[in-house]
Design an enzyme around this catalytic site. Structure first.
Site, PDB file in Angstrom:
ATOM      1  N   HIS A   9       0.824  -1.208   0.000  1.00 49.25           N
ATOM      2  CA  HIS A   9       0.000   0.000   0.000  1.00 49.25           C
ATOM      3  C   HIS A   9       0.864   1.267   0.000  1.00 49.25           C
ATOM      4  CE1 HIS A   9       0.968   0.821   4.214  1.00 49.25           C
ATOM      5  NE2 HIS A   9       0.822  -0.466   4.424  1.00 49.25           N
ATOM      6  N   ARG A  60      -6.025   0.826   3.593  1.00 47.11           N
ATOM      7  CA  ARG A  60      -4.838   1.343   2.907  1.00 47.11           C
ATOM      8  C   ARG A  60      -4.430   0.446   1.739  1.00 47.11           C
ATOM      9  NH1 ARG A  60      -3.460  -0.523   8.052  1.00 47.11           N
ATOM     10  NH2 ARG A  60      -1.586  -1.829   8.311  1.00 47.11           N
ATOM     11  N   GLU A  87      -1.879  -7.008   7.448  1.00 50.04           N
ATOM     12  CA  GLU A  87      -0.544  -6.787   7.997  1.00 50.04           C
ATOM     13  C   GLU A  87      -0.320  -7.658   9.240  1.00 50.04           C
ATOM     14  OE1 GLU A  87       2.476  -6.391   8.035  1.00 50.04           O
ATOM     15  OE2 GLU A  87       2.811  -4.248   7.710  1.00 50.04           O
ATOM     16  N   HIS A 182       0.588  -5.712   2.440  1.00 54.19           N
ATOM     17  CA  HIS A 182       1.328  -4.985   3.473  1.00 54.19           C
ATOM     18  C   HIS A 182       2.759  -5.501   3.563  1.00 54.19           C
ATOM     19  CE1 HIS A 182      -2.626  -3.513   4.868  1.00 54.19           C
ATOM     20  NE2 HIS A 182      -3.016  -4.691   4.420  1.00 54.19           N
TER      21      HIS A 182
END
Length: 245
Positions: A9, A60, A87, A182
């Site tokens: 991201h 994100r 993440e 991520h």
């Protein structure tokens, strides 16, 4: 030749504030939006036509994917979101400023939490505002599966079964695939694709909003080539592994 793109991201608000983010659903900054749009433009120059996309449950990564696909005029492709591409969960470190955490716990301890493969951070308390059980997006998931503090090893054990079961069938069918995720969930994929040792994988960084274009032999995960498209912001890549039989 099948194309697989991994993109972290764009810059998030807590990237900017130097805070441990993990599963907190923070937005992109204005720079992060520009990085996501540029990612799409870079992929357009490569002439990549995607068949399917995957991303996490976190805005994100989702918005980075949207903006990239919009820039490529490919927003029509199927998109699958799954929490297992989230993440790494930073547990009790979540929300803390990284420099302040170093000052409190020492550089060595913070380095171990951030860069060891198998040592998790302190677990987050269920009463914390950052515990995933408090978010509606995870309401349908067995609470026992929701992490409360992960090492990279634990993150890898979450990400890779999903990759093998849900994403690999498309790759083996020669579908061009983009994964917007991520830093640590992408490290897990890098570990698998490049056959990176446990001790080495924490040292590889994914720059924000910079697509990693991996070209694969059709029907396999044998890597022909791999490169970041924004050369000025590229990071070191592992060596391309030998072909599997």
């Amino acid at each position: 030749m099948t194309k697989l793109v991994l993109v972290r991201h764009g810059q998030s608000q807590w990237n900017l504030e130097n805070r441990f983010t993990g599963w907190v659903d923070v937005p992109l900054t204005a720079l992060g939006v520009r990085e996501a749009k540029k990612a799409g433009k870079l992929l357009t120059k490569e002439g990549v036509e995607f068949d399917i996309a995957f991303t996490s449950y976190q805005q994100r990564a989702i918005k980075t994917l949207w903006l990239s696909l919009e820039a490529m005029e490919q927003m029509y492709i199927p998109v699958t979101k799954d929490w297992r591409l989230n993440e790494r969960h930073y547990g009790g470190l979540t929300g803390l400023n990284k420099q302040e955490t170093r000052e409190k716990h020492g550089d060595e301890q913070v380095h171990i939490w951030r860069r060891s493969f198998d040592i998790p951070p302190p677990q987050i308390d269920v009463d914390s505002e950052f515990h995933p059980s408090h978010e509606a997006k995870y309401a349908a998931i067995d609470p026992a599966l929701l992490p409360t503090g992960e090492s990279l090893k634990i993150t890898t054990e979450r990400v890779l079964p999903y990759f093998e079961d849900q994403i690999m069938p498309f790759i083996r069918a020669s579908a061009n695939t983009i994964i917007s995720a991520h830093g640590n969930s992408l490290r897990a994929l890098m570990k698998r694709l490049f056959d990176v040792d446990d001790a080495d994988i924490p040292g590889f960084e994914f720059p924000t909003g910079n697509p990693l274009l991996i070209e694969l032999e059709d029907g396999t995960t044998n890597i022909i080539s791999a490169r970041y498209l924004d050369k000025k912001r590229a990071k070191e890549l592992p060596p391309v592994p030998k072909k599997k039989s």
